[in-house]
Design a protein around this motif. Structure first.
Motif: not given
Ligand SMILES: NC(=O)c1ccc[n+]([C@@H]2O[C@H](COP(=O)([O-])OP(=O)(O)OC[C@H]3O[C@@H](n4cnc5c(N)ncnc54)[C@H](OP(=O)(O)O)[C@@H]3O)[C@@H](O)[C@H]2O)c1
Length: 297
Positions: A272-293
């Motif tokens: 994610y670009p820095l401007a999309e940090a909120a989207a990165a957090h929403i996706d991480s909080q969904a709890g199904h990351t494979r590896g790392r974002r």
């Protein structure tokens, strides 16, 4: 420079991309031009104000602990690293164009900046909890929540040490767990029986915090053979909660060795670009990351 910052605790919408003063490398520190920053669950736990005892911060605060990049300032007393070196490590406010690191290592050959940013915290955590749970070569380790960042590292380090792993993950990650050398099954109804069918369990790690501590104690037969990093209620069952980080420089040195030998690879789920940090957090909080974002600069 630009950095991601928040002025109040709250949801992903408190994150802002702001103009800020550049940080500088004090004694024992280096500064990097950040190329990528790892997105760890701890980042949004801090943003929500969940873990202020372990991570006291002042507002407004930057975001991010892990990063990779190019060294551009070296603090007093630092040796063994030069301006222009490609490094990965841990520091603070790493979702930014420049960040100060307190622990680092040179990136191994063949690793991209995006990949490198995903390793520091997960490898430190994985090495620490494998040590704390006391599992040895020839034994079987059960990992609940095995497909995320920490799980991906635990599975590969255990394989390298001759430890058999049984991992639980969602249906979409069964082949992924097998590709990391583990026996795999799904979590959810009936999972304890499915694990029993895969083999006897000597020790267990709870990485998901999904309320399974009593079952992990039952499967190992001993609360001292269980460690959790995600369930603060674990001590009620006599189970250790591991929350204090070990040596990051030692973990990075071990990571470099494993990566160079082709024994450890943490995949990047999404950048994610820095401007999309909120989207990165929403996706991480969904709890199904494979590896790392990762955030990319
Ligand atoms: N105490 C510490 O020192 C420490 C250090 C690092 C991390 N942590 C904590 O440990 C946790 C894991 O970190 P992480 O970076 O690995 O997280 P992550 O990358 O976000 O991974 C979460 C994983 O949990 C799995 N999962 C979701 N629901 C599950 C369930 N009901 N049962 C089993 N697995 C489930 C997901 O698998 P599927 O996608 O396959 O469903 C996903 O792969 C986080 O809560 C983090 O805050 C604590």
């Amino acid at each position: 420079m630009r950095k991601v910052s928040f002025a109040e605790f709250g949801g992903p919408d408190v994150l802002r991309l702001v103009d800020a003063e550049e940080p500088h490398a004090g004694p024992g520190r280096i500064r990097i031009a950040v190329r990528a920053a790892g997105v760890n669950p701890v980042d949004w736990r801090i943003r929500e104000g969940q873990i202020l005892k372990a991570h006291p911060i002042e507002l407004p605060s930057g975001v991010g602990l892990d990063a990779s990049g190019v060294v551009d300032e070296i603090g007093e007393g630092v040796e063994g690293v030069e301006v222009g070196d490609h490094v990965f490590g841990e520091g603070s406010s790493t979702y930014a164009e420049f960040a100060v690191l307190s622990a680092w290592a040179r990136m191994p050959e063949g690793l991209t900046f995006e990949e490198a940013a995903g390793y520091p915290s997960v490898v430190e955590t994985a090495l620490r909890i494998i040590r704390e749970v006391g599992v040895r070569s020839g034994q079987t380790l059960l990992v609940s929540g095995a497909s995320g960042g920490v799980g991906s590292a635990v599975l590969q380090i255990a394989r390298d040490r001759g430890i058999t792993v049984i991992g639980t993950a969602g249906a979409a990650n069964q082949d992924y767990l097998r590709s990391l050398g583990a026996l795999a099954t799904t979590y959810g109804e009936g999972w304890v029986e499915r694990v029993r069918r895969l083999g006897r369990v000597d020790a267990a790690l709870d990485l998901a915090g999904s309320g399974v501590i009593p079952e992990l104690v039952e499967l190992t037969g001993d609360p001292q053979k269980v460690v959790s990093i995600a369930d603060l209620g674990a001590p009620e069952f006599g189970v250790r909660f591991s929350g204090v980080a070990g040596s990051v420089p030692e973990a990075l040195a071990e990571a470099v060795g494993l990566i160079s030998r082709g024994r450890l690879h943490i995949p990047v789920e999404k950048s994610y670009p820095l401007a999309e940090a909120a989207a990165a957090h929403i996706d991480s909080q969904a709890g199904h990351t494979r590896g790392r974002r990762v955030m990319v600069v």
